[in-house]
Structure formats: C-alpha cells, structure tokens
Design a protein around this motif. Structure first.
Motif, PDB file in Angstrom:
ATOM      1  N   GLY A  72       0.776  -1.224   0.000  1.00 17.00           N
ATOM      2  CA  GLY A  72       0.000   0.000   0.000  1.00 17.00           C
ATOM      3  C   GLY A  72       0.805   1.269   0.000  1.00 17.00           C
ATOM      4  O   GLY A  72       0.288   2.336  -0.272  1.00 17.00           O
ATOM      5  N   GLY A  73       2.094   1.239   0.297  1.00 16.93           N
ATOM      6  CA  GLY A  73       2.900   2.456   0.286  1.00 16.93           C
ATOM      7  C   GLY A  73       2.377   3.503   1.246  1.00 16.93           C
ATOM      8  O   GLY A  73       1.997   4.598   0.860  1.00 16.93           O
ATOM      9  N   ALA A  74       2.301   3.177   2.521  1.00 13.61           N
ATOM     10  CA  ALA A  74       1.686   4.052   3.515  1.00 13.61           C
ATOM     11  C   ALA A  74       2.291   5.448   3.483  1.00 13.61           C
ATOM     12  O   ALA A  74       3.504   5.620   3.413  1.00 13.61           O
ATOM     13  CB  ALA A  74       1.847   3.458   4.912  1.00 13.61           C
ATOM     14  N   ALA A  75       1.432   6.460   3.533  1.00 19.40           N
ATOM     15  CA  ALA A  75       1.888   7.846   3.495  1.00 19.40           C
ATOM     16  C   ALA A  75       2.531   8.234   4.824  1.00 19.40           C
ATOM     17  O   ALA A  75       3.558   8.891   4.857  1.00 19.40           O
ATOM     18  CB  ALA A  75       0.710   8.766   3.193  1.00 19.40           C
ATOM     19  N   PHE A  76       1.922   7.827   5.928  1.00 16.70           N
ATOM     20  CA  PHE A  76       2.468   8.099   7.254  1.00 16.70           C
ATOM     21  C   PHE A  76       1.622   7.335   8.259  1.00 16.70           C
ATOM     22  O   PHE A  76       0.553   6.800   7.933  1.00 16.70           O
ATOM     23  CB  PHE A  76       2.477   9.593   7.566  1.00 16.70           C
ATOM     24  CG  PHE A  76       1.109  10.203   7.639  1.00 16.70           C
ATOM     25  CD1 PHE A  76       0.391  10.232   8.827  1.00 16.70           C
ATOM     26  CD2 PHE A  76       0.516  10.757   6.511  1.00 16.70           C
ATOM     27  CE1 PHE A  76      -0.866  10.794   8.902  1.00 16.70           C
ATOM     28  CE2 PHE A  76      -0.744  11.320   6.574  1.00 16.70           C
ATOM     29  CZ  PHE A  76      -1.439  11.336   7.767  1.00 16.70           C
ATOM     30  N   SER A  77       2.076   7.292   9.481  1.00 15.23           N
ATOM     31  CA  SER A  77       1.311   6.663  10.550  1.00 15.23           C
ATOM     32  C   SER A  77       0.430   7.711  11.214  1.00 15.23           C
ATOM     33  O   SER A  77       0.840   8.862  11.395  1.00 15.23           O
ATOM     34  CB  SER A  77       2.252   6.039  11.589  1.00 15.23           C
ATOM     35  OG  SER A  77       3.012   5.003  11.005  1.00 15.23           O
ATOM     36  N   TRP A  78      -0.754   7.325  11.584  1.00 15.97           N
ATOM     37  CA  TRP A  78      -1.716   8.248  12.190  1.00 15.97           C
ATOM     38  C   TRP A  78      -1.175   8.759  13.522  1.00 15.97           C
ATOM     39  O   TRP A  78      -0.625   7.989  14.319  1.00 15.97           O
ATOM     40  CB  TRP A  78      -3.042   7.534  12.397  1.00 15.97           C
ATOM     41  CG  TRP A  78      -4.199   8.463  12.610  1.00 15.97           C
ATOM     42  CD1 TRP A  78      -4.869   8.689  13.769  1.00 15.97           C
ATOM     43  CD2 TRP A  78      -4.818   9.284  11.621  1.00 15.97           C
ATOM     44  NE1 TRP A  78      -5.869   9.610  13.575  1.00 15.97           N
ATOM     45  CE2 TRP A  78      -5.858   9.992  12.263  1.00 15.97           C
ATOM     46  CE3 TRP A  78      -4.586   9.510  10.268  1.00 15.97           C
ATOM     47  CZ2 TRP A  78      -6.676  10.892  11.590  1.00 15.97           C
ATOM     48  CZ3 TRP A  78      -5.396  10.404   9.591  1.00 15.97           C
ATOM     49  CH2 TRP A  78      -6.421  11.087  10.250  1.00 15.97           C
ATOM     50  N   PRO A  79      -1.313  10.053  13.780  1.00 15.49           N
ATOM     51  CA  PRO A  79      -0.751  10.617  15.011  1.00 15.49           C
ATOM     52  C   PRO A  79      -1.371  10.018  16.274  1.00 15.49           C
ATOM     53  O   PRO A  79      -2.589   9.830  16.345  1.00 15.49           O
ATOM     54  CB  PRO A  79      -1.093  12.116  14.897  1.00 15.49           C
ATOM     55  CG  PRO A  79      -1.377  12.346  13.453  1.00 15.49           C
ATOM     56  CD  PRO A  79      -1.940  11.078  12.923  1.00 15.49           C
ATOM     57  N   ALA A  80      -0.550   9.742  17.231  1.00 15.68           N
ATOM     58  CA  ALA A  80      -1.039   9.264  18.522  1.00 15.68           C
ATOM     59  C   ALA A  80      -1.869  10.359  19.178  1.00 15.68           C
ATOM     60  O   ALA A  80      -1.531  11.539  19.123  1.00 15.68           O
ATOM     61  CB  ALA A  80       0.141   8.877  19.416  1.00 15.68           C
ATOM     62  N   GLY A  81      -2.960   9.970  19.792  1.00 11.40           N
ATOM     63  CA  GLY A  81      -3.804  10.927  20.495  1.00 11.40           C
ATOM     64  C   GLY A  81      -4.850  11.592  19.635  1.00 11.40           C
ATOM     65  O   GLY A  81      -5.745  12.260  20.168  1.00 11.40           O
ATOM     66  N   MET A  82      -4.765  11.453  18.293  1.00  3.87           N
ATOM     67  CA  MET A  82      -5.782  12.052  17.432  1.00  3.87           C
ATOM     68  C   MET A  82      -6.912  11.055  17.208  1.00  3.87           C
ATOM     69  O   MET A  82      -6.696   9.840  17.192  1.00  3.87           O
ATOM     70  CB  MET A  82      -5.182  12.491  16.096  1.00  3.87           C
ATOM     71  CG  MET A  82      -6.167  13.294  15.230  1.00  3.87           C
ATOM     72  SD  MET A  82      -5.391  14.035  13.766  1.00  3.87           S
ATOM     73  CE  MET A  82      -4.443  15.364  14.517  1.00  3.87           C
ATOM     74  N   ALA A  83      -8.127  11.569  17.066  1.00  3.89           N
ATOM     75  CA  ALA A  83      -9.293  10.714  16.863  1.00  3.89           C
ATOM     76  C   ALA A  83      -9.072   9.750  15.702  1.00  3.89           C
ATOM     77  O   ALA A  83      -8.418  10.083  14.715  1.00  3.89           O
ATOM     78  CB  ALA A  83     -10.520  11.580  16.587  1.00  3.89           C
ATOM     79  N   ARG A  84      -9.615   8.531  15.829  1.00  5.13           N
ATOM     80  CA  ARG A  84      -9.471   7.511  14.793  1.00  5.13           C
ATOM     81  C   ARG A  84     -10.811   7.122  14.188  1.00  5.13           C
ATOM     82  O   ARG A  84     -10.908   6.122  13.457  1.00  5.13           O
ATOM     83  CB  ARG A  84      -8.765   6.278  15.350  1.00  5.13           C
ATOM     84  CG  ARG A  84      -7.319   6.568  15.746  1.00  5.13           C
ATOM     85  CD  ARG A  84      -6.643   5.384  16.412  1.00  5.13           C
ATOM     86  NE  ARG A  84      -5.294   5.754  16.850  1.00  5.13           N
ATOM     87  CZ  ARG A  84      -4.198   5.521  16.145  1.00  5.13           C
ATOM     88  NH1 ARG A  84      -4.278   4.925  14.970  1.00  5.13           N
ATOM     89  NH2 ARG A  84      -3.012   5.878  16.609  1.00  5.13           N
TER      90      ARG A  84
END
Length: 694
Positions: A469-481
């Motif tokens: 998938g070529g991930a763009a980035f990891s989702w920030p910790a603490g931000m809503a999912r």
C-alpha cells in the motif's frame, strides 16, 4: 488466476448434470437438454429427475449419486429451498462448478440473503464454486455446451465467434445475444453471473483471459463487485492483448447521498466507475448497440493504435452530405473533432487528380470514381494530421456498393490508423460485407460517435498500487481515529502529508488573542459541523481586535440558532491568503471501486460545476498533471491569454501527496476534502479542510 480445472469446468465442461430438468419440452427447465442436443454437444449430459426414467428421450437418473461417471459441472433447476441439500451430492459427483438457476436467494430480501450466505459457506466447505444463484446459465457456443434456459439459444444456427460476454443481468442476456446475432456477431462464451454470490465477474474475466477461443471480452454490468479481483483480471486481459469493452447501467448521479463532503456530489459512483475503467484499460461504451458494433474496431486496432493525450481528430469522407452532418454533430457531442485537411494534403490530392476543399467533411458526392475513393482512403490512412478515418456512405451502400463499400474493403489499411464506416441508409448486405472483412460499420450516427469516442479516448492502464500500500504516514497518537475531525486537526494531517496550510491559530471564545496580522478570517471549530459556511460559521475580512470580538459574537449566535446541538471546541483565526484560482481537492473511498481522488473547480459552488477530474488513488505525478489539464478552469493558470501562471508542478505534487490518504496506517480515511485550495504562483495552499474517518 483461477485453477485450470476451475476454468475448464466453468467455461468448457465435458460432462454436465442437469438437476431438475423437465420432460415437458414447453418448460424452461427442459431447454438446456434440448439446446445441447440441437447444437451438437459431444460431451456427456446426465438428466437428473427422480420422477422419470427418461427425459426427452434420454435416460434419466434419480439423483446425482446414481450417475455412471463423474461430472465437471452441475446445473440446478429446482425450487430454492432444495438447493442447499444438493451441494454435498454435487461434490461427491466430482463437480467443481455448480450453476444455480433457482431464485429466492439474495435478490428476494433479508431471509433470501441468509439462505444465500448459507449456500456459499457450505459450498466453500465442500470445495465447490457457485455461479448464481438466480443465474440464467452459461454457454460454450463452439462446443454446443448450452447450460442455460435462455430462449436465445433456440435459434437454429448459433454463430460461433471469438467474442465472449459476461452479464450481471440474466434478463438482458437473451437480448444481448439476439441483437448481436442479428448483426452477424458470433460468440465463444456467454456467462450470466446472477446474484454473483461466489463466482464474480472478475473471476469469469480471469478465466476468459486463458480461454483460447476468446479474443474480445464484453461486459454488461449493473454494478461492480469485488473490485480488486476484477482489477487484477483486467490487468491480465490487457497484458494478454484481449480488449475488454463494458456497458454499465447507473450513469445518473446521486452524489448527494454519498458523503458529507462536496466530493461525493461532484464525483458520484459513475464517475468513480469511469476512473476504475480508465485505470484498467476498459473501453466503456454508453449505447447498447455500440457494445457489439465496436468489436471489429477494437479487435483490429487496439494493439497498434497509440493512446492519445488530446482531443482525437477524425477525417470524415462522405458520399452523403446530410448523413455526414449527423455524424459530425454526434462526434462533437463526444468531444471528437472532424478535422479539415491541410492545404498540403489538398495540393497532394490535386496532383493525384482529385480536387478537394478545406472543409471538416470531405464530400465526394459527385466528384470521385471508385478508384479515386480508394486512393483517397489510403492517403488519409497514411496522413499524420488525423487519428482515424470515418467513411459516411449514402445511398450507394444500398444500391451501388461498388462505389463506396468495395473501396473500404480493398484499400490498404495500416494497423495503427482506425477506419470505420457509417451507412446512412438501411443496407444490410453492405453491413454484412464490411463485417465479413473486419471493418467496423455502424447503423446510427450516435453509435458511430460513441464507438469512436470510446476507442480513441481509451487510456493506457495505470500500474498496480505498490505492494503493502505504500503508507503515506502513521496516524498521530492521540488524534481521533473515527468520525469527523475538526478543521484544525485536518490541517495537521495535511501538514504531515507535506501540503501547505494557511497559517491558523485556535483560540477560545473567551480569549481571542492571536499573532496573525489583520485582516483575518475566523471560523467556528467543531467536529459536529462539516460545512461551516452553511451553518454561518465563517467570517472573512475581519479588520482588527474590536471587529474580531463583534464577528465572533455574531457568528456563535448564528451557529447556535442553526445548529444548537453542535459542540464548539474553539475559534480558528486564519491568515487571509491570495490566489489565482480556487480548486477543490477531494478523496473518497467509493463503495464500488475503492479510494479515488478528485480535482475540480472549487469554492462554495463546487458541486454545481461539471468541471472535475477523477482517478483511483493513490496517483503519481504524471497522473496528477493529467488531472490538472483535464480541469478546464486550470487553463486560467496555464498560460491562457497571458494571464499569470501557477506553479503546476507544485500543485501536482500536492495532488499526489493528498491521494496517499488511501494508504495511511493506523486509521482509515473515509473521505477528505480541501475546499478551497488556493492555487498561486508558488504552488497551492489549503484554506479549509475536512477529514472523516471510518
């Protein structure tokens, strides 16, 4: 790729059991046996009917356990409530594929849907594959293996050909086959997938890629299911040099029901389907007649004709002025240009004894002999200033075919320059002669234009997405999912993607201090408000601190009246930015085809405009540049009449980066949108953003 045994059992079975076959020749369930007898199937056919010892003169068997030999394929034609119990005997009989004609499954409601799930689950446990339920059947026409109740197979002579067709509509299959037969088109395989509970359109296409009798694949679609499977099959078809032509229902837009963003309304399901077809090299037609009539054009020229990155140019030659006018009008409606010959070509033809005028239609109504017509065709087919040649034939097609039809057949036709014909009168003999010589000939100007536009406008398939998938980035910790992010949070995500966001500060309603120079824009910050303007939650041109106090007070009052349940988390103070134009950049996970990215004319009226471009996401820089060129308003920043030009390289980089929302790790983005995206001399800057998570 399906196993060879599965593909053979599906498309070319040599032994077939007919469960529930009737001895009454007037019933639908008697048809498969009658058809296979009529059309000379050489394999083994076993009628299964516990009430009869013979069926239509053939020995019958009380059940599958009584068959004298294993079978490849079982066709079940009994009431739906009895189908589940037949699966174990099918497996014991050696079957690999079971086609279920019976109804009362997923198409009949929730209870039928549960029965269908049980059927598929049991089939998987037994190692069986299910075609259907509610499938009208399939056919290997050259072999006479007509495992179908379709009345179209009652024809005395079935034309065998190198075209195979897959349909999601059983009721339309007969119409498709009969219409094609009336035009002299023959088929190799026909498959009705019914409810598509197990074997999907994609798996059938994949099997047809390996079918030696199939050269062109036609699809009649109501929707798209299992898009990753279909995508892989379409890539294999392209690599194997087997063109795929699709007619899909559901072109109307119902985008307002699709999403919280403008993106869903701008690019509804059909626009997403178009992007899917484009990405995988499918030639989409919009008229049912075209589905068949385009076949000679595609079969003859698809491998050699170059892909175009501009409006196609068609040289139109005619022996009937009125007939040509109808086609030229239709060509224009499809974005094709009927191009006039340049003076160099006119001079060239004058030297060959033929006087032409510099008009979009080369009219030879009274001017040319058959030999001159043939010479002109050959010169046009060799000319670099047109991409295709269209011959519009008048009454001579009906009464004097040697004048304009014979030259089409005899002319030297290079592989890379398509030649097509529209016959204005009803001229079945001329149509048949042209088809016998693999020349695409059309009965209506609309189908002719539809075919040329679909073929010349086809796109080179996009490369498959990278593994993992070529991930763009990891989702920030603490931000809503899950749910809707605030604009402030959405801006942080855009920043992580590398996009520029207008300088913004979030302040409390009771403490509006900030460090952004006036004038500023102020907005309400709430994850309960997707469209702040509609809620009265935006003010622009705020001049100073006093004005800020007044505007925020008024804004909060208006939001409270319009959306009293909305929770306000703060006030956004944003720098006022300049721009050359406004665009909208959107992302959505389409329910049919998966992630798409959309670029279009932006602002509050974005969804009122038909000016947009759609691609499957993620996209690369080259594709992003294509999207920019496809959005008409971007001409204003690409050198139009000396206007200031934007940095389209930077804009393309932003589009590509934004499209990588398709592959974020740690969260699933359902939809996202930048509206407006201000396009400037130094790239672009996001002024407002929306991101919604699954």
């Amino acid at each position: 790729m399906p196993s060879p045994s599965f593909a053979l059992a599906l498309l070319s079975p040599r032994s077939i059991a007919l469960v529930g076959v009737s001895g009454d020749a007037s019933k639908n369930t008697a048809r498969p046996l009658l058809f296979m007898r009529k059309h000379g199937f050489k394999g083994d056919v076993y009628p299964v009917n516990p009430a009869r010892k013979e069926v239509l003169g053939e020995p019958a068997y009380p059940d599958l356990a009584s068959l004298p030999a294993p079978v490849d394929h079982v066709f079940i034609m009994v009431p739906g409530q009895h189908v589940l119990g037949l699966l174990e005997p099918c497996a014991a009989a050696g079957a690999k594929v079971v086609t279920v004609y019976s109804d009362g499954f997923g198409e009949s409601g929730d209870e039928g849907g549960r029965r269908q799930e049980q059927l598929v689950q049991r089939a998987r446990e037994l190692g069986l594959r299910i075609l259907g339920p509610n499938s009208i059947g399939l056919a290997d026409i050259p072999a006479g293996a007509i495992i179908s109740v379709n009345a179209a197979f009652a024809a005395d002579d079935l034309i065998a050909g190198d075209v195979s067709i897959v349909s999601q509509s059983g009721s339309m299959m007969g119409s498709l086959l009969s219409r094609a037969a009336a035009r002299g088109f023959g088929f190799a395989k026909s498959v009705s997938v019914g409810n598509e509970s197990d074997i999907s359109v994609g798996e059938v296409v994949d099997a047809l890629v390996d079918d030696a009798q199939t050269r062109v694949i036609l699809l009649f679609l109501e929707t798209i299911r299992e898009s990753p499977v279909l995508a892989a099959a379409l890539r294999r078809a392209h690599a194997a040099g087997k063109p795929v032509i699709a007619y899909k229902l559901g072109r109307s837009r119902q985008g307002g029901e699709l999403s919280q963003s403008h993106t869903g309304a701008i690019a509804g399901n059909d626009a997403a389907v178009d992007a899917f077809f484009r990405a995988h090299g499918v030639i989409r037609v919009h008229m049912l007649e075209t589905l068949f009539e385009i076949v000679p054009l595609v079969a003859r020229y698809a491998q050699q004709t170059p892909f175009l990155n501009r409006s196609p140019r068609v040289a139109v030659i005619t022996t009937t002025g009125g007939g040509a006018a109808t086609v030229v009008d239709s060509l224009g409606m499809h974005g094709l240009q009927a191009v006039a010959p340049p003076m160099e070509f006119i001079d060239h033809m004058a030297g060959r004894g033929l006087a032409l005028r510099q008009t979009p239609v080369i009219d030879l109504t009274l001017a040319a002999t058959s030999a001159q017509y043939k010479d002109l065709l050959e010169q046009l087919l060799a000319a670099p200033w047109c991409d295709a040649v269209l011959s519009v034939v008048g009454s001579s097609a009906q009464f004097h075919p040697d004048l304009a039809v014979r030259p089409l057949i005899e002319a030297d036709k290079p592989a890379g320059k398509p030649l097509a014909a529209f016959l204005a009168p009803h001229a079945p003999e001329s149509l048949a002669r042209l088809q016998e010589n693999s020349i695409a000939a059309f009965r209506t100007p609309e189908a002719c234009a539809d075919a040329l536009a679909a073929f010349l406008g086809r796109a080179r398939p996009s490369p498959p997405p990278p593994r993992g998938g070529g991930a763009a980035f990891s989702w920030p910790a603490g931000m809503a999912r899950s749910g809707l992010l605030t604009e402030y949070e959405a801006g942080q995500i855009l920043g992580r993607l590398g996009l520029r966001v207008a300088r913004t500060r979030m302040v409390a309603p009771g403490d509006l201090r900030h460090d952004i120079p006036y004038p500023v824009a102020v907005k309400v910050c709430s994850r309960d408000i997707a469209h702040k303007t509609d809620a009265g939650g935006v003010r622009v041109g705020v001049a100073d601190d006093a004005d800020l106090q007044r505007q925020v007070h008024a804004m909060l009052g208006e939001v409270g009246r319009r959306l009293p349940q909305a929770r306000v988390e703060g006030i956004l103070v944003q720098k006022m930015e300049d721009r050359l134009i406004e665009l909208i950049l959107g992302f959505r996970r389409d329910p049919l085809v998966g992630p798409i990215v959309v670029l279009g004319a932006g602002g509050i009226a974005a969804e009122l405009s038909e000016d947009f471009s759609v691609r499957l996401a993620p996209v690369d820089l080259a594709t992003a540049h294509e999207m920019i060129k496809e959005v008409r308003i971007t001409q204003l920043v690409r050198g139009y009449r000396g206007l200031p030009e934007a940095d389209c390289d930077a804009l393309a980089a932003d589009i590509a980066a934004f499209s990588r929302l398709a592959s974020v790790s740690g969260a699933s983005v359902a939809e996202a949108e930048i509206n407006p995206l201000f396009v400037r001399r130094d790239g672009a800057i996001a002024v407002d953003a929306l991101i919604s998570l699954h």
